[in-house]
Each structure stands twice: as C-alpha cells, then as structure tokens.
Design a protein around this motif. Sequence first.
Motif, PDB file in Angstrom:
ATOM      1  N   ARG A  74      28.788  30.787  -0.325  1.00 41.71           N
ATOM      2  CA  ARG A  74      27.770  31.386  -1.186  1.00 41.71           C
ATOM      3  C   ARG A  74      26.457  30.632  -1.050  1.00 41.71           C
ATOM      4  NH1 ARG A  74      30.758  31.180  -6.856  1.00 41.71           N
ATOM      5  NH2 ARG A  74      28.976  32.427  -7.588  1.00 41.71           N
ATOM      6  N   SER A  82      24.866  32.020  -5.673  1.00 43.35           N
ATOM      7  CA  SER A  82      24.709  33.467  -5.534  1.00 43.35           C
ATOM      8  C   SER A  82      25.928  34.197  -6.093  1.00 43.35           C
ATOM      9  CB  SER A  82      24.527  33.807  -4.056  1.00 43.35           C
ATOM     10  OG  SER A  82      24.639  35.193  -3.827  1.00 43.35           O
ATOM     11  N   THR A  84      27.217  36.647  -4.546  1.00 46.90           N
ATOM     12  CA  THR A  84      27.834  37.273  -3.380  1.00 46.90           C
ATOM     13  C   THR A  84      28.255  36.217  -2.356  1.00 46.90           C
ATOM     14  OG1 THR A  84      25.678  37.530  -2.313  1.00 46.90           O
ATOM     15  CG2 THR A  84      26.465  39.384  -3.633  1.00 46.90           C
ATOM     16  N   ILE A  85      29.112  36.633  -1.431  1.00 48.77           N
ATOM     17  CA  ILE A  85      29.438  35.803  -0.267  1.00 48.77           C
ATOM     18  C   ILE A  85      28.323  36.031   0.751  1.00 48.77           C
ATOM     19  CG2 ILE A  85      31.034  35.434   1.642  1.00 48.77           C
ATOM     20  CD1 ILE A  85      32.130  34.473  -1.007  1.00 48.77           C
ATOM     21  N   ASP A  86      27.654  34.950   1.166  1.00 49.75           N
ATOM     22  CA  ASP A  86      26.453  35.097   1.983  1.00 49.75           C
ATOM     23  C   ASP A  86      26.608  34.634   3.428  1.00 49.75           C
ATOM     24  OD1 ASP A  86      24.630  36.053  -0.177  1.00 49.75           O
ATOM     25  OD2 ASP A  86      25.234  34.141  -1.046  1.00 49.75           O
ATOM     26  N   GLY A 194      21.266  36.642  -2.519  1.00 51.13           N
ATOM     27  CA  GLY A 194      21.423  35.371  -1.817  1.00 51.13           C
ATOM     28  C   GLY A 194      20.149  34.951  -1.103  1.00 51.13           C
ATOM     29  N   TYR A 242      34.409  34.787  -8.153  1.00 47.54           N
ATOM     30  CA  TYR A 242      34.178  33.607  -7.322  1.00 47.54           C
ATOM     31  C   TYR A 242      34.110  32.327  -8.147  1.00 47.54           C
ATOM     32  CZ  TYR A 242      32.799  37.161  -3.901  1.00 47.54           C
ATOM     33  OH  TYR A 242      32.793  38.246  -3.050  1.00 47.54           O
ATOM     34  N   GLU A 246      31.780  27.247  -4.275  1.00 48.83           N
ATOM     35  CA  GLU A 246      30.775  27.511  -3.251  1.00 48.83           C
ATOM     36  C   GLU A 246      31.428  28.068  -1.989  1.00 48.83           C
ATOM     37  OE1 GLU A 246      27.469  25.127  -0.500  1.00 48.83           O
ATOM     38  OE2 GLU A 246      28.353  24.149  -2.267  1.00 48.83           O
TER      39      GLU A 246
END
Length: 252
Positions: A74, A82, A84-86, A194, A242, A246
């Motif tokens: 993230r 974030s 979201t998963i970036d 993100g 999540y 991280e």
Amino acid sequence: MKANKAFNLKKDTRAQVGIGTLIIFIAMVLVAAVAAAVLIQTSGILQQKAQATGKQSTQEVSSNLMIKNIEGVRAKTGTNLSDTIDMLKLQVGLNVGSSPVDVNQVVISITDGTIAHNLVYGGNTKSYDPMTGFVATNTAAQNLEALLTNSGNPTQFYTVDRIRDEDQSFSQGNPVMNTGDLILVYISTTSSDGASLTAIGSTSGNLTSSDLSLVPRTLVNIVLTPESGAATVAEFVTPSSYGVKENVQLYP
C-alpha cells in the motif's frame, strides 16, 4: 505285359545373352537404388519433422513460468496508508525441466474487473520502445522508481528484480531466466487515492496512477503469457480489510 517306358529329361542349355539383357539388368539395379535412396531420404525428413513437431508441441502445452507468491504493498505518507493495494510483487520461478525464458517477451495481463492492462517488460527494446526512465545499467530499484513515478508507465510496463541467480546471467538489460532462477515482478496498481501519497515501500516521489483500483474484496486476475508454452494464471480476491498492514499477502 506292357513294355517299360524310359523317360528322358530334355536339357535346355540355351540362355539369353547380349547387350540387351545387360541393359535391362543395370536398369533394374538403378531403379532399385533410386527408390531406396528416395525412401531413406523421405524417412529422414519425416523423422526430423516429427521430432521438431513433438518438441514444439511439448513447449506449447507445458507451463514454463510458475507464480509462487503474490504480495500487495500500500502507498503511504508517514503512517497514513492508502485504502488500496498500490503495487504487486510477484515471486516467479520456472517449472522443472523448463527451457530458458526471455522476460522481454513475457506479456502480463491484469484486470480488477473494470480496467484491464497488457504489460510488457520496461526494458523491452525488441518489440516496443523502452519504458520512460528505464536504463539497462540502472539498479532494479531505480527502474522500479521510474515505473511508479512516470506518467503512463503503470498502464504499459512492469519491472523485475532477481532473487536467486546462481550463474549471474539475469540482468536488467538481459532478463533471461534459467532453471533454478527466482525473480520478483513488480506491477504498479496505484489508484488515484494512492497517487496522492508519497511512497510505496522504499520508493518515494510523485506517484502516478495505474487506473486500477484494488480495494478490499476485489477480484484480481493475472495472466503471464511467455513467448512459448502455456500461460500461467493467478486469480485471487483481496482481503475484506487491509487493517493497518502495509504489506498484504494475496496469493496463494
């Protein structure tokens, strides 16, 4: 009484002689030799074609690449993470008995159910223009930074780094995997949320969006298609939350 009859066999000592018979004999020998040569040549060609076809068929139906693990990262600014998963980190190896794989020719398809990208290696100069900011002599970390911070790169490219490379044959400029090699494939999945943050992992800078959005409970499909061999597929659903992590384990 009947008189005994004597039977005599007629001896025929005559035979055909002359140049005509010799010509016929030689012609028969020549025809047989030519026929034998044609058969031998044809069988050799067929054997070679059969071997080549068998090898190609084996390559096409076998799967060279194997996805061992996928981890999501993230984006962050300080302790702010974030939603979201970036970035995805794919741990990829080769199956037993696989032939070498040129990562330059591996196409990675990824979709979050709404947006889909077909990605090529950032240093691919054989089929495409190289990724903006990619330098073959740079470190993997420098090329990863170029992937994450240059506009347009996340929608077209991915980068790699080596984990295990016993013969030291794998490099940024010549990413060829041999049996026993293990690499990390980096895919940018930075969302608009993100991109407003400042770092992903150890990479910091002005992040750029990939148009993907890997929020919780997103079905993600990834397909690795090598130059030869069957495609490798990984499909997973991101966790329902999540939390404060991280780095998030996604697959298997």
